[in-house]
Structure formats: C-alpha cells, structure tokens
Scaffold this active site. Structure first.
Site, PDB file in Angstrom:
ATOM      1  N   GLU A   8      -0.599   1.243   0.136  1.00  0.00           N
ATOM      2  CA  GLU A   8      -1.170   1.584   1.240  1.00  0.00           C
ATOM      3  C   GLU A   8      -1.415   3.032   1.029  1.00  0.00           C
ATOM      4  O   GLU A   8      -2.813   3.221   1.523  1.00  0.00           O
ATOM      5  CB  GLU A   8      -0.021   1.556   2.567  1.00  0.00           C
ATOM      6  CG  GLU A   8      -0.422   2.044   3.720  1.00  0.00           C
ATOM      7  CD  GLU A   8      -1.458   0.938   4.542  1.00  0.00           C
ATOM      8  OE1 GLU A   8      -1.538  -0.260   4.117  1.00  0.00           O
ATOM      9  OE2 GLU A   8      -1.816   1.517   5.726  1.00  0.00           O
ATOM     10  N   ASP A   9      -0.658   3.685   0.622  1.00  0.00           N
ATOM     11  CA  ASP A   9      -1.218   5.390   0.808  1.00  0.00           C
ATOM     12  C   ASP A   9      -1.767   5.818  -0.531  1.00  0.00           C
ATOM     13  O   ASP A   9      -2.078   7.219  -0.504  1.00  0.00           O
ATOM     14  CB  ASP A   9       0.019   5.947   1.144  1.00  0.00           C
ATOM     15  CG  ASP A   9       0.346   5.513   2.762  1.00  0.00           C
ATOM     16  OD1 ASP A   9      -0.381   4.976   3.249  1.00  0.00           O
ATOM     17  OD2 ASP A   9       1.699   5.813   3.225  1.00  0.00           O
TER      18      ASP A   9
END
Ligand code: MN
Length: 741
Positions: A89-90
């Site tokens: 996600e990051d």
C-alpha cells in the site's frame, strides 16, 4: 535504517526480540527465518517514513505483529504478514515481489489487507460502502488470517488514535464500534473486543467516558473489602480440594457500564455487578497423566467447573436465574465457561466466571486458541459453520449496504438456540426466532410457502417463537405466498434478506406505477413538482417521503383526484390532539376534623411525563405512573422493571389513564444541518416521537459528502414547547444547527 536515532533503533530491536520470544514459547521449532526476513525487509521498505505522532513508521507494523502473536496467538505466516501489511500500500514494492520472496501464502494475506486498507466506510456512495464491507467478509471467508491481522491493525490504530485530527478520530471510532468490535466478538476475540469498545467509546463520547471512569473507580474502591473477603472464602473452600487456581478480577469497563445504563435506563447506582471475578484453574499433573485423549480432558475440566460451582454455592446464595452454562452448550465462537451471580454480604451481587486455563485462553484469543487445542483440525468447527452461513448471505445478490450490515450485526449479537429437524439434525438459530426463520434456514422455498409447523405434536402458526430444544416440522402449501407482515416477526438475517428481495421487487413495480400516475397528473394540470407542492401532499397524507407517496399512488390507496384541492390550500393553524396522562394520587390527609377521610383520591392531569425506556408504552396502553424524584415515568402495567420498582417503593406508584386534549396548534418548519453519521436520523425522530406535546407531520433528510440537511414539519401548541424541542435536537451528537424557518 539511517533515519532512526540509536534510541529508536534500540526500542525497535527490543520489540522485535519480544515478538520472537513470544512465538518461540508455543512453536519452538517454528519458521524463524521467515519472520526475520520479513522484519528486516519491512524495516528497509518503510525507512525514512514517520507516522503522524513523529514515530518511525516501522513501529506500527511491529506493534501489529506483536498483537498478532501475543494477543491473538497466530504463527509465523501471520507474523510475517503483519510486518509486511502496509508495504504494498505505502511503498513501491509490489505483491509479486512479496510473493517471490516470501511465498504465496504471505503474499495473499498482504494482498487481502491491501484491498481492505482505508476505512470500510471511507468512500461516500453507499454502493462503495457495501462493496468494501462485502470485500472484508469475503476475504474473511477465504483466509480468516487476513481479518485477524486486520483486527490487530485496527487495534493498534485505535491505541494511537490521539495523534489523528479530531474529525477523523470520531469517524474511526464510530466505525470501530459499529463494525470491528462486533466482528471481534463474533471471532471470539473478547479481550480485543472489549478494548476496541472502550477506545471507541472514549473518542465517541469523551465526556461520558471521563465521568464514568471516575465514578467506577470510586465505586469499585468501596467494594475492595468485600472482594478480599470473597477471595479468602474461595481459598478456604478450594484449597482442601487440591485445586490449582488463580483469581482474576476486573472492573466493568466504562463502555459496558454505559451500555447497561442505556439499555435498562438506570443510573450507575443501580448497577451492582461492577466487579466480575474469574476463577481460572488447572487440572493437576497426575490427573492429566491418566487422561490422554482430548475429550477426556475436556470432560474432566467441565466436571471441575461444577465442583467449584457447588462448593461456592454452599457459602453464597446463587442469584436465581443468573446462571449461564456455556459448558454443555458452548457459544458458536467456542466459548466455554460457567457463570453465576452470587449475593454477597450486604446484598451486593457479584458475577463469578469459572474456567479452566484452556477455556480462558479460548475466551481471550478466540478461534486461534481453539485451533491450537484441537488436535484434529479436519473437524468442522463452529466457526467454519458460521463462515459458511456468511458465504450464503453474501451470495444473495440483492442486499444493500446498511441492511446488510444490520443483518450481519443481528447475527453477531443474538444469543443462539438449538432446534431439531424431524430427522434429528441440529440447527443453530438466534434466540427469539420463529417458525418462519427456521423454514428459511432450511430452504428458501420452504420459507416462501410456509403455512406453519408442527412443534412436538402441536400445530403452530408461522409466527410461533421456537424454544431451544424444540423439534420442528415445517408445513408448506403452494397456495401460500410471502406476506408483508412476515417482516414484523422474522429475526434472522437470512429470512429478512430473502423477504426483502421479494418485497423490493413488488415495491419497485408499484412505485413506478405511482410515478407514472403522478407525472400524468402534473402534465395535465401544467404543474411542476416543487418541494412546496410535495410537502403539502406529504403533510396532508402524513407520509414521510416521496417514495411512500408514489407507493400509495401505485397501490391505488391514494387518488390524484384530490390533489388540486390540497395543493391550493393554505397551511394554517389547526386543532391537534395531544395525549396527556391523568394520575390518581392517593393522598393521606393529615388534617383532622375537616370532614375529609384520611386517604383521598386526587386527580390531576399531567402534560409532562416520561415514557419509560424499558417498556416504551404508547398512548392507549394500559399504564401506571412511577414517580422518580419528581419526574413521572409512565410504564406499561405488566412491565418487569416497574414490578421490581413497585415492590420496593410502592408509595411512588400512581394509577394513570390516557386522556386526549384538543389544542390550537401552529405549524413550525425546522431546518437542520450537521455531520452525517449512522443512527443520527433515528435519534432525531426518537426525540420527536417521545415528545407527545409535538405532532410531527413531515420529515426529510438528505445527505451529501458527509453533511446532512434535514427539514421537519411539526405542530406545536406554544413556543416554549418548540424551543424545548429545538434544544433537545441540538443535543444530538453531530447536529450543528437547528433553525426555525
Ligand atoms: Mn496498518
């Protein structure tokens, strides 16, 4: 890891070592290599990034991994996945990268968690909410570990919520209370559930939280002596039996106290079981040596629970009807224990929970612990059964977001009963369910054409409430069709969603028909559907929204013939009936010689009273008044709460009858705005319906981008009532402004 200070580096390494040690304790031969590689990789991937609190980002995945191993009891795959849960996600790393380096199982969990990132209710359109929620449940039924790690993730985010801006805090807290806490409950993660609820409560109602925490502290302090004496007695009783045990006691949490006060409408002073005590015992080595098989150990533990129960019951009076036997029928999530409330000296009540070490672990860590103790993993566990039901629910294509969540929560919260089919098969159903629910549980067709059932040898109707242990044979007829009234008594999510589907189709048809009729009328009279025009119609027919109007038109319950007359009429004052209560007070006269008998009946009419929350009487019900510090509470005559109050304070009970008063009233239109949140509309309408001095004629709510706009049409007899109403609505959390138009 160049960006970390040496102090931070040190903290991180120590945390990591604790995780490894916690894992080693139950899996000495485990996959330490996987855990180590995942940890090192996550450190690298998140390096240079910090959280809102200023802490290094990597603290978060590490904290999640720690919860996963220590509080849920999961193994290497889940620990590694926790370290990696925010990587895709990051950062720039892909799922494929994770798969090549950590295998497909870890990659699948990380993928599932990435899909679930962001709040479930973060996206505005309803369909998105529904989609995200479905996704959560679907992933859950694929690999339960995704949801367990998600739980740990949410728990850590809640623990560190103070660093979030306050408008986000509220939203996250509400979502936690609404969804994650019930889910934790369903998964048997009781400890996590309790913590989530309290943290959620703390941010949702900071003021109540603070007050209650203080008050509970004071009250439990008062009980300490009592508790110590209780522990002494337990020691005297159990030691001669040669039982190894610990006594664990905890205060009730502010959230659970608050819930109880709300649910039963009682002040804190009337909550007696602020303390719950757990006796957690261990079978001694010698006994265990002889019992090799799992079932034999479980049986011995259960016997021990009863033995402890018996010896306590010989000292303290068990409170009648307050025994919960989760030994012979464990909860669906695997919870086993024996609960009993005892009366201590001075009439204080205390709940005692008797469990073995194994039962306690299941109680706190839920299914994960359950698997640990089950040597035969092919056994289709209760959890597995529940997941199957969930899949079925997901398969019904129609359910809309809010209804779906409601149905789901319904299934989460209800206590279960066991019902037998004619062939002796056992079905688990929620308490309070009817013949119709049972029919739908077996097959949709049985439900749709259900005529009634045979329970034992008796014929009963579709709305007959089934008791645990009943043997039920469903009777059907092809002539029977689903009826709208059925919705009033079915309780299971499955039956509701099936019925709703049928009715929704029907409703859609009728509404379309109504729409055509309305359009035809407007065209003929060269009119446009303005909000003023619509309001006049809604007020006249006492309808709540346009959909209802169209439906009535479609069904032929309303005709457009009268519309012109209604539309051309001016809104004005009218005579409105209000309900009042007439009380009969029995006063004992102290004056002597004035000719009055001692004890005389006075009658007075009371406009102000509170309808008791426990039985919620409506005008027309057979009612009784109960005076609580000057406030007159109206209860139904048979209300249990009232009966127990009356038993103690008979002098505060009054005979009451409903009377009607006609009064000239004026129409007031209130506009309101605020932050949209779940349950807000219900709270506002509840206030209005509880104020019998106010007659509501129309209500509309619109929501857009998290802001709601509402409009209320009410008839009130004077401005004072109106102002009181405005004041009450202003107190609803989320309401920003209420204005008289
Ligand atoms: Mn996270």
């Amino acid at each position: 890891m160049s960006d970390l200070t040496s102090k931070e580096q040190e903290i991180l390494e120590r945390e990591y070592q604790e995780i490894v040690e916690a894992y080693r304790k139950f899996r000495p031969q485990g996959n330490f290599d996987l855990i180590d590689r995942a940890y090192r990789f996550a450190c690298e991937a998140h390096s240079g990034v910090r959280r809102k609190s200023g802490e290094p980002y990597i603290y978060h995945p590490v904290a999640v991994a720690r919860i996963v191993v220590e509080e849920i009891g999961l193994g290497a795959t889940s620990i590694a996945s926790s370290f990696l849960h925010d990587v895709v996600e990051d950062t720039d790393y892909t799922v494929e990268y994770v798969e090549t380096h950590f295998g497909s199982r870890v990659a699948n969990i990380v993928l599932g968690l990435t899909k679930l990132s962001g709040g479930v209710f973060d996206h505005d359109p309803e369909s998105m909410q529904s989609e995200n929620f479905r996704r959560l449940l679907l992933t859950m039924s694929e690999d339960i570990r995704v949801v367990l790690v998600k739980m740990a993730d949410r728990l850590h985010n809640m623990r560190t919520l103070e660093h979030m801006p306050s408008r986000k805090q509220y939203k996250i807290a509400a979502e936690t209370l609404y969804l994650y806490a019930p889910l934790a409950h369903r998964l048997g993660l009781f400890k996590i559930k309790t913590e989530l609820e309290n943290l959620g409560f703390c941010y949702e109602h900071p003021q109540y939280y603070k007050e209650l925490t203080e008050k509970i502290k004071v009250k439990t302090k008062e009980s300490t002596v009592l508790l110590e004496r209780f522990c002494d007695t337990v020691r005297q009783r159990l030691e001669p039996l040669g039982i190894t045990y610990t006594i664990d006691y905890r205060e009730k949490t502010p959230y659970s106290v608050w819930r109880k006060m709300e649910r039963r409408n009682i002040p804190l002073d009337q909550i007696y079981d602020l303390l719950a005590v757990r006796i957690i015992f261990e079978l001694n080595e010698e006994v265990l040596k002889d019992l090799k098989k799992d079932e034999a150990i479980v049986a011995a533990e259960r016997a021990m629970c009863w033995q402890i129960f018996a010896s306590l019951s010989s000292v303290y009076a068990p409170r009648h009807g307050r025994m919960r036997n989760f030994l012979s029928t464990p909860k669906t999530n695997g919870y086993e224990a024996l609960h009993q409330t005892y009366l201590l000296e001075g009439g204080q009540a205390m709940e005692v929970q008797i469990r073995s070490v194994r039962m306690n672990e299941i109680a706190e860590k839920g299914c994960a612990a359950h698997w640990k103790y089950k040597t035969d993993s092919s056994d289709d566990s209760e959890l597995e059964k529940w997941l199957t039901t969930l899949r079925e629910l997901l398969d019904t294509p129609e359910s809309n977001a809010i209804e779906f969540v409601d149905d789901f929560k319904m299934n989460v919260h209800e206590h279960e009963i066991f019902v037998l089919t004619p062939k002796g098969q056992i079905k688990t159903l929620p308490k309070g369910c009817t013949v119709l629910d049972f029919a739908f549980d077996i097959h949709t067709d049985l439900g749709m054409h259900c005529l009634g059932a045979k329970v034992g040898h008796k014929m009963v109707g579709v709305n007959h409430v089934i008791k645990s242990g009943d043997q039920v044979e469903v009777l059907t007829s092809p002539k029977v069709q689903a009826k709208q009234e059925w919705m009033d008594f079915v309780v299971t999510g499955r039956a509701k969603s099936k019925l709703r589907f049928v009715f929704r189709e029907y409703r859609k048809e009728q509404e379309q028909k109504g729409e055509d009729l309305l359009q035809h009328y407007l065209d003929k009279n060269k009119l446009k559907l303005t909000s003023e025009l619509l309001n006049k119609l809604l007020i006249h027919y006492n309808l709540s929204d346009k959909g209802e109007l169209l439906l009535k038109l479609g069904k032929g319950e309303l005709l457009t013939d009268n519309f012109s007359q209604i539309i051309n009429r001016k809104l004005s004052n009218k005579l409105v009936s209000y309900w009042r209560v007439r009380l009969e007070r029995y006063t004992s006269s102290k004056k002597k010689g004035d000719g009055r008998r001692a004890g005389e009946i006075e009658q007075e009419s009371v406009g102000e009273y509170v309808s008791a929350n426990c039985c919620k009487p409506l005008p027309g019900d057979d009612v009784v008044g109960f005076d609580e510090g000057g406030v007159m509470y109206i209860h139904k005559r048979g209300c249990n709460q009232l009966i127990s109050l009356a038993a103690r304070h008979g002098d505060r009970v009054f005979d009451a009858t409903w009377t009607k008063h006609k009064m000239k009233s004026f129409l007031a239109v209130l506009d309101m705005t605020g932050e949209d949140r779940m349950g807000l509309v219900t709270e506002v309408t509840k206030i209005i319906t509880e104020e019998y001095s106010v007659n509501m004629s129309a209500i509309h709510f619109d929501s857009n981008n998290g802001i709601f706009k509402g409009s209320l049409h009410v008839y009130v007899s004077d401005v004072e009532y109106l102002n009181r109403l405005i004041g009450k609505i202003m107190q609803v959390y989320g309401v920003r402004e209420v204005r008289r138009v």
